[in-house]
Design an enzyme around this catalytic site. Sequence first.
Site, PDB file in Angstrom:
ATOM      1  CE  LYS A 107      -8.038  -9.121   0.341  1.00 26.26           C
ATOM      2  NZ  LYS A 107      -7.055  -9.950   1.105  1.00 26.26           N
TER       3      LYS A 107
ATOM      4  CB  SER B 109      -7.384  -7.919   4.468  1.00 28.46           C
ATOM      5  OG  SER B 109      -6.742  -8.799   3.556  1.00 28.46           O
TER       6      SER B 109
ATOM      7  CB  SER C  62      -5.848 -11.846   4.320  1.00 27.42           C
ATOM      8  OG  SER C  62      -5.096 -10.822   4.917  1.00 27.42           O
TER       9      SER C  62
END
Length: 463
Positions: free
Chosen positions: A75, A150, A174
């Site tokens: 990420k 996310s 997330s």
Amino acid sequence: MTEVWTLGVEELVTAIGAGELGAVEVVEAFAVRAGQVDAILNCFIALDADAARRAAARERAGRRGPLHGVPYAYKDVFVHGGVTPTVGARGVTLQFAARNTTVLDRLDEAGAIGLGSLNLDQFAYAATGVNPDFGDVRNPWDPARIAGGSSGGAAAAVAAGAVPFAIATDTGGSIRIPAALCGITGLKPTLGRIPKTGAVPLSHSQDTVGILARSARDVALVLEHVAGDDPKDPASIPAPVPAFAELGGSCEGTRLGFDRAAFDDRTTPEIAAAAKSAIEVFTGLGAELVEIDLSLLEAFDTVATVLTWAEATAVHERTFSAHLGRYAPAIRARLEVALAAHGADHVNAMRLQGRALAQLLDGPLTAADVLLVPTVAAPAATFDSLEGDAVSVSVGHLRLNRPFNLTGVPALAVPIGFDPTGLPLGLQLVARPWAEQTLLAFAAAYQAETDWHRRLPPPSGAA
């Protein structure tokens, strides 16, 4: 013939170790696949296949570590090689001192090979995967739907076979939310289990680094090589690191806590039915079903929300007013609410954080060893349905996950089936602090009896 990109971490480690596959061959297969997947799902922010190929060529001479030649991606909230991450935003640079990320350094030392950084919600502060700066992440099971967030790029990339595993962060779900929506396995470990050094923060007291892969066994194998104390991270805890990958295959004697109302009243009938089918598998493997009450989680969610408001405001206080137009509407709306919170709210939330952990440990996690909890209330929404509703969709997803960030206990998202339209269904398993091995062994036993985690998205998820 089995395509290399369909292999998981454990299968790749075995094949490379036996000389059946080489690092160059493996990286090439995933690099090609990643390019195909990214063209449709937009899961990468920076796909650097050439750098991965060069790294694989350097690895050709011999096995450097236990994850030698296994590709991964991360990420884009982690500093790597001195490069500051975008955190999913253009035109806004958050102040950040670290020059490298401990977790990624440990993967490099283990011989894993990075393919690049992954897309996410702006500033990791939403749960849809919608991003106006780098484009929206699309769900590999239906590109007209969200991947969640996310860490949406991480989940989509793993589910579609662009990488066998990904490293991400989880502040309020997330990792677990997109794992559930994309049909893979995602671990938020105990707070302090994996160092956060090098990760741009959102909520200092709740941010957790975790792992996404197809199976619990793959997650366990990676966890073994990234967990452990880091003196550079004040939140890191020097807890012993067990041999996570040495998982048993039984649920015998494990007490499984189940709140029927949590599923019947708060999820779709399809998720509730899939959860009950999963329970039949668990009890068939020797688990003892215990009825519990999880209504206390609603209050925990409120405390976690206030805590995140205060800490996210601290992270963004210098950039928000100066770059207001660079913040996506859904992110801006949440930060504007956060700015209205008072310092006393933060103090009260911190005071209640310890009380919440005590209540969870003395109540549900005394009655049961593993809790069965919804991850999301419904399968992935369409992008069209988000119009004007992105904030409420994010908040709805987070509501079922944030309590376990507040309390810092480990939680594992696992796939448990599909709805009639072919969308993945999932749930999360929760245990006491430092009991990741219990969760992973429990999930591995379930996955040995089912094949939900082995199923691949239809061709629309890649070229």
